[in-house]
Structures are given as C-alpha cells and as structure tokens.
Design an enzyme around this catalytic site. Structure first.
Site, PDB file in Angstrom:
ATOM      1  N   CYS A  74       0.846  -1.194   0.000  1.00  0.00           N
ATOM      2  CA  CYS A  74       0.000   0.000   0.000  1.00  0.00           C
ATOM      3  C   CYS A  74       0.883   1.247   0.000  1.00  0.00           C
ATOM      4  O   CYS A  74       1.170   1.829   1.046  1.00  0.00           O
ATOM      5  CB  CYS A  74      -0.938   0.001   1.217  1.00  0.00           C
ATOM      6  SG  CYS A  74      -2.150   1.327   1.176  1.00  0.00           S
ATOM      7  N   THR A 104     -26.090   2.256  11.189  1.00  0.00           N
ATOM      8  CA  THR A 104     -27.173   2.002  10.236  1.00  0.00           C
ATOM      9  C   THR A 104     -28.014   3.252  10.087  1.00  0.00           C
ATOM     10  O   THR A 104     -28.129   4.058  11.016  1.00  0.00           O
ATOM     11  CB  THR A 104     -28.067   0.834  10.695  1.00  0.00           C
ATOM     12  OG1 THR A 104     -29.083   0.606   9.706  1.00  0.00           O
ATOM     13  CG2 THR A 104     -28.731   1.132  12.033  1.00  0.00           C
ATOM     14  N   TYR A 105     -28.545   3.415   8.889  1.00  0.00           N
ATOM     15  CA  TYR A 105     -29.498   4.498   8.616  1.00  0.00           C
ATOM     16  C   TYR A 105     -30.861   3.896   8.286  1.00  0.00           C
ATOM     17  O   TYR A 105     -31.757   4.589   7.808  1.00  0.00           O
ATOM     18  CB  TYR A 105     -28.980   5.362   7.461  1.00  0.00           C
ATOM     19  CG  TYR A 105     -27.569   5.870   7.697  1.00  0.00           C
ATOM     20  CD1 TYR A 105     -27.336   6.989   8.494  1.00  0.00           C
ATOM     21  CD2 TYR A 105     -26.452   5.209   7.160  1.00  0.00           C
ATOM     22  CE1 TYR A 105     -26.040   7.449   8.741  1.00  0.00           C
ATOM     23  CE2 TYR A 105     -25.167   5.656   7.397  1.00  0.00           C
ATOM     24  CZ  TYR A 105     -24.969   6.773   8.187  1.00  0.00           C
ATOM     25  OH  TYR A 105     -23.686   7.219   8.420  1.00  0.00           O
ATOM     26  N   ASN A 106     -30.968   2.573   8.524  1.00  0.00           N
ATOM     27  CA  ASN A 106     -32.203   1.832   8.251  1.00  0.00           C
ATOM     28  C   ASN A 106     -32.649   1.989   6.805  1.00  0.00           C
ATOM     29  O   ASN A 106     -33.831   2.142   6.512  1.00  0.00           O
ATOM     30  CB  ASN A 106     -33.321   2.281   9.211  1.00  0.00           C
ATOM     31  CG  ASN A 106     -32.971   1.964  10.651  1.00  0.00           C
ATOM     32  OD1 ASN A 106     -32.629   0.832  10.990  1.00  0.00           O
ATOM     33  ND2 ASN A 106     -33.024   2.979  11.512  1.00  0.00           N
ATOM     34  N   THR A 107     -31.668   1.957   5.908  1.00  0.00           N
ATOM     35  CA  THR A 107     -31.968   2.032   4.475  1.00  0.00           C
ATOM     36  C   THR A 107     -31.222   0.929   3.738  1.00  0.00           C
ATOM     37  O   THR A 107     -30.189   0.441   4.199  1.00  0.00           O
ATOM     38  CB  THR A 107     -31.552   3.385   3.873  1.00  0.00           C
ATOM     39  OG1 THR A 107     -30.129   3.552   4.048  1.00  0.00           O
ATOM     40  CG2 THR A 107     -32.270   4.550   4.555  1.00  0.00           C
ATOM     41  N   THR A 116     -31.239  -3.663   9.066  1.00  0.00           N
ATOM     42  CA  THR A 116     -30.118  -4.308   8.366  1.00  0.00           C
ATOM     43  C   THR A 116     -29.220  -5.121   9.307  1.00  0.00           C
ATOM     44  O   THR A 116     -28.139  -5.549   8.903  1.00  0.00           O
ATOM     45  CB  THR A 116     -29.252  -3.244   7.656  1.00  0.00           C
ATOM     46  OG1 THR A 116     -28.718  -2.335   8.641  1.00  0.00           O
ATOM     47  CG2 THR A 116     -30.067  -2.456   6.645  1.00  0.00           C
ATOM     48  N   GLU A 146     -23.181   3.406   0.936  1.00  0.00           N
ATOM     49  CA  GLU A 146     -23.453   2.087   1.512  1.00  0.00           C
ATOM     50  C   GLU A 146     -22.281   1.137   1.283  1.00  0.00           C
ATOM     51  O   GLU A 146     -21.965   0.302   2.137  1.00  0.00           O
ATOM     52  CB  GLU A 146     -24.741   1.519   0.910  1.00  0.00           C
ATOM     53  CG  GLU A 146     -25.986   2.295   1.352  1.00  0.00           C
ATOM     54  CD  GLU A 146     -27.251   1.848   0.640  1.00  0.00           C
ATOM     55  OE1 GLU A 146     -28.212   1.479   1.330  1.00  0.00           O
ATOM     56  OE2 GLU A 146     -27.279   1.871  -0.604  1.00  0.00           O
TER      57      GLU A 146
END
Length: 598
Positions: A238, A492-495, A504, A569
């Site tokens: 790297c 999480t954004y619950n999407t 999720t 995401e």
C-alpha cells in the site's frame, strides 16, 4: 461492551479537539533548544537562524488550520509574500522538472513542493477563505510565467465520483466540523478521511483512535510508531499509506537511513518483521513462542506494553490498507503521483482522467442506467431473504451440532472463493524494502490436509478478554478500539438502496461473521447457513480479496457487488470489513500474548 450498544453522537467531539491541540510537532523548536547551551560558533549560529526560519514557516502553515479567520488571513499573507519572493528570484521554471529527491535543497524543488501544497489546499482545505486565497496565489504565480501543478486523477477515489465525496461536507455541518478538526491536527485533510466522511459518526471515532495511537503518550516513541505503520502498510504493497507515514516519520525526527530498507532499522524493529508477516497474512499461525521471542531478545527485547502498542498499530494499518484498496483511494494531491507540472493534453484530459470517466459522463450515465435495469429487483430479493430467515429463526432453532456443521461447511466453501483472478502482484522496490519475505502471502485457514483448530469466541473474545488486556497495558486504547468496533458494527441508517425503514442487523452480522469465518473464528450462537442466503458469490469474492489480498482489489470488483446500492453504503461495507479484519487479527495476537503471560 455488547455489540448492540449505541454510541452517542457528539459524546467525544471535545476529546478529539483537545487531542488536536497537542498534535503539533515542534521538531525545529527542539533543534534550537538543543543548541542553547553549546559554544556559539558561526555554523551553529547559522543553523539556529535556519531552524528559527523553519519554525516560523511551519507555524504559518499550521495557522491555516486555525478557526480564527484573522489568524488564517495573516498566515496566508506571509505565505503569499514568501512564494512571490521565491518566484521573482527564480523566474520561469522549465517544463520538465527533476523529481523532488533528485533536487533536494534546490530552490526550484522547494518552490515546487510549496506550489504542490498550495494546490492541495486549494482543493482540500475545509476553510473557504484559504481555498480561495490559494487559487488566487497559484494564478498569480502562473501569470508570472511559472508553471503551476495540476491534479492527476479525478478526486480522492478511483471508484467513487469526486462530486459525491465533496458534497457530503457541504450538506452536513457535523462532517464539516470534523474535517476542520482533522485539518487543524494534521495540516491536511487526507483522502481516506474524505471518503469516510460519508459516515461522520464513524469518522470521528476513527480519527480519535488513530490520533491517540500516533500522537498521544504511549509506550512507543513517535518515530517508532510511524515506522511500524510503514512496515504494516508495506506488507500489502500500500504505497499510499507508506508514503504518508514516510513523511510523518521524517517530520518527527526519524532517521532517513531506516527508509533505505528494513535492514537499516534497529534490530528491535527488524525482529517485529515476523509478527508483521504472520498477522497480515495468516494470523491463526501465531503462537506464544513468537511472543516469547520478542519479549526475551536480551538488549533488543520488547516490553509487554510496547508490544501491545505495536500489535495495535500493525493490525490498524493492515486493515486500513484493506480500506484504502477497497475504496480505490488515490495519492494525496501534494504527494508523488497526485499532481504533475506537465500541461494537459490537447483534449484537456490526461490518461488518468479518462480512466476515471472524466469527459465520458454521458457514456457512464447510459452504462449505469443499463446496469440498473439489468439488476432490477436485486435489493428486493435480498430483503425478502432477510425476512424469510427471520421467520425461520422464530419458528425453530438449529441444534449446536447442526450449527457447528454449518460453520465447517461455510469455512470450507470460503476456501473455494478465489481472490481477484488469483493474480500474482509483484511489490515495487520502494515498498518491498520495508519488509522481508515478499513471497509470503495469504493462504486459506486450513488446506491440503492441514488442520488448525477453530478459534471459538466463547473461549477468547474481544469483549471478555482482549479489551481488558489492551486497556491494562495501554490505558484508554481498549476503550477507543471498542467504540470503533461497535460504531462500524452498529452503524445504520435503516436504508437499503432506495428502501427506507429497513432493519439491516442480519445483513451486517452476516458480513462480520463471514470475515471471521475466513479467519477460522466461530460464534457458537450464529447460524452460518444465513451467510449463503445473504451474500452472493460476487460479494464474497470482493470481501475475500479486500480482506485477504487487498492489493488485488479492482474497480470492476467494487462495481460488481450490490449494483443498486449507493456509494455511501459500499463505503459502510468497507468499514465493516476493515474493522472485522482488525478485530480478527487482534484476537489471535492477544490470545497468544495471554497464553505467554499465563
């Protein structure tokens, strides 16, 4: 310390800001102080003057990170005057300039470095006034007939459009505030932070932890910390992280001879090479004998506290290399490979720009629309599987024997998942000199008749064992790491893509446990049959490559999984992969240390 514990949103902002206040590196000041009580000779007086000038120059650049607009304005005025003074004394610079190393100490080289830094600030400084003034100053320099640099590539990531990354801080005041804190601490806003900016809660925790590991009081000296970062990043070739820490290593007074190769470093650091190698590629092979070798090396031995610090740094940079490759992070604008002094081609695009899609927006848009229609329903299928699995869980629970069988099956199947075309990546000399045995790489947990016992989490877990060991030998770091692990796991954004109000949890747990499964780590209370239901083969290939052989990760692989999901995401997925990998490495290292201690 359960994984479902939530972290309060602004609980530690003040802590990070306080840490930032202590992050300065007054190397020039130390040089002056060291000479105070020595006989004054002409050479020493000249050296003192140069040190004071360097100290003043450093202070001006650092003042650009001040939250006080007047301080930034004053610093920018001094920098502008200095730049124009150099420009007027040198005159126009040739079209082709030598590399910085070849012209070290040459005034043209110094000016080029300053111009590259101004270019970086014009694009990356979180303060509008500094960005605008840098643009103005670069234009003035160009009007004087001096060639100015331009960025190479197309933003912080080869995989994610620049406008999406830079838009985040414009719409989220919290992200903007974190960027300002990071800039004040380091004098730069690196590309990793910009990409992590999609998730400000996590970024805050990450920066706080990294700052503590590198800057605050601890068992290891500052230059040792950065050198260990170089060693760890080099194991995965790297160059991005290697270059970042080469500069930091020199800034904190590190010996440049160490950078010629690992054999030029002290024996104590050379002895860390074996641990670095095993942790990076096959941590399940680590034993208490490896630990004993380091702790009982006579004059080159490590203390337990130093070793814990080194282990945390090694695992941090191994996993950060995974994130760097997994997100396609590009070189910083002011570093080698981030800018060029050559004029653009007639089409106004360099090869790098074209490779990144610059100038082909309509083609990419058509291709993207075609892909969306091609995978229409992908998200719905995944959501339906999650729903069915939850219903099966509610109806019946598999026996312990069946759970163990499913783990072994998934572990075996994970060995059949090949990394990116199983290509052989030959490390460059610049990177490979920082580690030994470049042919040593990832091999599956158990293959060709070999049998390595399964690591059972109930026998040695982070929550019950690793956390307390780290916190005891390196105070506060266990807490910082624990918060970071929880943040990545629970974020999480619950999407899911275009769908809202989605739980999720099941998907995040499947990803985390699949990575630990690849490392031979088993959770007795998890049904590994869920993994095949939730993670398709293209996603598994991406996960295995990024976690085990990150240098082989490609843009095609990044694009091939979860094609309907947003870039933010996918970055969240990469945060999960990075933290799960770090915890897996830590578990093996801390278990070996515990066995040595008992």
């Amino acid at each position: 310390m359960q994984m479902n514990a939530q972290i309060s949103s602004h609980a530690h902002v003040w802590v990070f800001r306080a840490l930032c206040a202590d992050s300065r590196r007054p190397t020039a000041a130390r040089s002056v102080q060291n000479n105070v009580n020595q006989p004054a000779t002409r050479n020493q007086e000249n050296q003192n003057k140069m040190d004071i000038q360097d100290q003043d120059a450093t202070a001006r650049w650092e003042a650009l990170g001040s939250r006080d607009p007047r301080s930034r304005g004053t610093a920018m005025e001094h920098i502008s005057q200095e730049v124009m003074r150099r420009v007027e004394s040198i005159g126009p610079i040739p079209a082709t300039v030598p590399s910085p190393l070849a012209t070290a100490g040459h005034p043209t080289s110094d000016l080029n470095d300053i111009l590259a830094r101004l270019l970086m600030l014009s694009k990356r400084c979180p303060f509008d006034d500094v960005r605008e003034r840098c643009v103005w100053l670069l234009q003035n320099v160009q009007d004087f007939g001096v060639r100015i640099p331009r960025p190479l590539g197309n933003g912080p990531s080869r995989f994610i459009p620049e406008k999406e990354i830079l838009q985040v801080s414009k719409v989220d005041p919290r992200t903007q505030s974190i960027f300002e804190d990071a800039f004040a601490a380091l004098g730069r806003l690196d590309n990793i932070s910009l990409v992590m900016g999609f998730h400000p809660q996590y970024l805050e925790s990450f920066l706080r932890t990294q700052h503590y590991l590198l800057q605050m009081d601890g068992p290891l000296s500052l230059h040792y910390r950065h050198y260990i970062g170089i060693m760890a990043a080099a194991r995965h070739q790297c160059s991005y992280l290697v270059n970042l820490h080469v500069n930091d290593f020199l800034q904190v007074g590190g010996d440049s001879k160490w950078l010629n190769g690992l054999d030029g470093a002290p024996q104590k650091l050379q002895a860390l090479g074996e641990l670095n190698k095993i942790l990076a590629h096959r941590p399940w092979l680590l034993t208490k004998a490896h630990i004993e070798h380091l702790l009982k090396a006579e004059e080159h031995s490590w203390s337990l506290a130093e070793l814990i610090h080194a282990v945390v740094l090694l695992t941090h940079y191994h996993s950060l290399a995974s994130f760097t490759f997994g997100c396609g992070i590009t070189p910083e604008i002011h570093s080698d490979g981030g800018h060029t002094f050559r004029p653009p081609s007639l089409s106004q695009y360099c090869v790098c720009d074209i490779a990144n899609g610059n100038g082909h927006g309509h083609l990419e848009e058509r291709r993207g629309n075609h892909q969306v229609s091609e995978v229409s329903g992908e998200v719905e299928v995944l959501m339906e599987r999650m729903k069915q699995l939850q219903e099966c869980r509610d109806e019946e629970e598999a026996s312990q024997e069946e759970m163990a069988t499913r783990f072994e099956r998934e572990k075996t199947e994970s060995m059949l998942v090949a990394t990116a075309e199983d290509e052989e990546c030959v490390p460059s000399r610049d990177v490979s000199r920082h580690f030994e045995d470049p042919s040593y790489g990832y091999k599956d947990f158990s293959r060709r008749g070999e049998h390595v016992p399964t690591f059972r989490v109930q026998d040695y877990s982070w929550e019950d064992h690793g956390y307390s060991l780290v916190n005891r030998l390196y105070p506060d770091v266990g807490q910082l790491l624990d918060e970071k692990f929880q943040m990545a796991y629970n974020l999480t954004y619950n999407t899911m893509a275009m769908h809202k109000d989605v739980d999720t949890t099941m998907l995040r747990r499947a990803i985390w446990n699949y990575i630990h499964c690849m490392f031979g780590i088993r959770y007795d209370d998890y049904d590994y049959g869920e993994i095949n239901q939730l993670l398709d083969r293209s996603f598994k290939v991406y996960i295995k490559t990024m976690v085990c052989s990150p240098e082989k990760t490609t843009k095609r692989m990044y694009e091939s999984f979860w094609r309907q999901f947003q870039h933010s995401e996918k970055v969240h997925v990469n945060l999960l992969l990075m933290e799960a990998r770090m915890q897996a490495e830590l578990l093996y290292a801390l278990r070996a240390i515990t066995r040595y201690m008992t």
